[in-house]
Design an enzyme around this catalytic site. Structure first.
Site, PDB file in Angstrom:
ATOM      1  N   HIS A   1     110.529  90.928  28.614  1.00 31.31           N
ATOM      2  CA  HIS A   1     111.799  91.612  28.332  1.00 31.31           C
ATOM      3  C   HIS A   1     111.886  91.994  26.847  1.00 31.31           C
ATOM      4  CE1 HIS A   1     113.109  88.980  31.821  1.00 31.31           C
ATOM      5  NE2 HIS A   1     113.490  90.164  32.243  1.00 31.31           N
TER       6      HIS A   1
ATOM      7  N   GLN B   1     105.784  97.146  33.700  1.00 34.35           N
ATOM      8  CA  GLN B   1     104.785  97.576  34.684  1.00 34.35           C
ATOM      9  C   GLN B   1     104.449  96.448  35.665  1.00 34.35           C
ATOM     10  OE1 GLN B   1     103.736 100.517  35.364  1.00 34.35           O
ATOM     11  NE2 GLN B   1     101.961 100.079  36.666  1.00 34.35           N
TER      12      GLN B   1
ATOM     13  N   SER C   1     107.177  86.052  33.901  1.00 36.39           N
ATOM     14  CA  SER C   1     108.181  86.323  34.917  1.00 36.39           C
ATOM     15  C   SER C   1     109.297  85.307  34.761  1.00 36.39           C
ATOM     16  CB  SER C   1     107.562  86.167  36.315  1.00 36.39           C
ATOM     17  OG  SER C   1     108.582  86.040  37.289  1.00 36.39           O
TER      18      SER C   1
END
Ligand code: PAF
Length: 283
Positions: A37, A149, A186
């Site tokens: 992020h 991506q 993640s």
């Protein structure tokens, strides 16, 4: 950095910036920030005068048996991280601000959403993503929006919405950010215990193995996929899917003649993880 909760507040702030001819970048997120992020925020900061980050755990993209309730939430931590990246506005609305009573619109992208995560998670997942992202574009009206991506199919779906609905926004896809051992970052990695965390490294190793086979000249999809499958099997991982698809259309490929998306999803411990590599036909 301003933390804004309502659509009129965001509109007013963006309107004021536009009045000064400032460019606007949007980073849509569900929070639980990690380096992935932050890399999007940095890119947005480099390229725009005003950077807006949305933080909204979007209920409509979670299936009934998925982790909406457990999804990691820590707004204070996220706000501090966003502020440190020079973000101007953190838009953190309540669910009722985004989905007021009577909300009845659904954006469905046909075709692209039938496969991979669309098939595994059900059609509602990408409908939820497409609908909320379109709303965010309508609220912020950014010049550029930034996506990771790692969610390669999401990027294709969002690009298709933008193209089909003539939305005036440029979509920038930013590279996957990985831990030192290759695990794709993640928000769901927090669900991994030590054993699962070690096992999860097999996902990227499997994709690497397949990419090496392709780089060595192999073009047959089954042979390339077998190389990845072997690594997953050695690690005791049964993938939800492991597929090679055209990188633009997501059609199945039997031979890698154009750029191909090698995508995997698997349950590892308590987490459902996804990862992908783009295999270059020219490699
Ligand atoms: O990638 C995500 O975090 C979400 O799918 C997004 C794009 C913020 C929409 O809720």
């Amino acid at each position: 950095m301003n933390i804004l909760r309502t659509i009129p507040e965001v509109r007013a702030a963006v309107h004021a910036a536009r009045h000064e001819r400032k460019t606007v970048g949007l980073v849509p997120t569900m929070g639980a920030f990690h380096e992935g992020h932050l890399s999007l925020m940095r890119r947005a900061r480099e390229q725009n005068d005003l950077v807006v980050v949305s933080l909204f755990v979007n209920p409509t993209q979670f299936g009934a048996n998925e982790d909406l309730g457990a999804y990691p939430r820590d707004e204070a931590r996220d706000a501090a991280l966003a502020e440190a990246e020079g973000v101007d506005i953190l838009f953190a609305p309540a669910a009722s601000e985004i989905y007021p009573d009577g909300f009845a619109t659904n954006i469905h992208v046909a075709g692209l959403t039938d496969v991979l995560d669309g098939a595994a998670r059900g059609p509602r997942h990408f409908d939820g993503v497409a609908t909320v992202v379109t709303k965010l574009f309508g609220i912020v009206r950014p010049d550029v929006a930034y996506f990771g991506q790692k969610d390669a199919q999401q990027v294709l779906v969002v690009r298709r919405v933008v193209r089909d609905l003539d939305l005036d926004v440029r979509i920038e896809a930013c590279p996957i950010v990985r831990e030192a051992d290759g695990l794709a970052m993640s928000s769901r990695n927090v669900y991994l215990d030590a054993d699962a965390r070690a096992q999860a490294t097999a996902l990227n190793r499997a994709l690497d193995a397949a990419a090496s086979v392709c780089e060595a000249g192999e073009r047959d999809a089954d042979s390339i996929l077998s190389a990845a499958q072997r690594v997953l099997a050695e690690a005791g991982i049964t993938p939800e899917y492991l597929e090679l698809r055209d990188a633009s259309t997501l059609e199945t490929v039997t031979r890698v003649e154009n750029d191909a998306l090698l995508a995997v999803a698997a349950r590892v411990g308590a987490a459902r993880l996804i990862d992908n590599h783009t295999l270059k036909a020219s490699a």
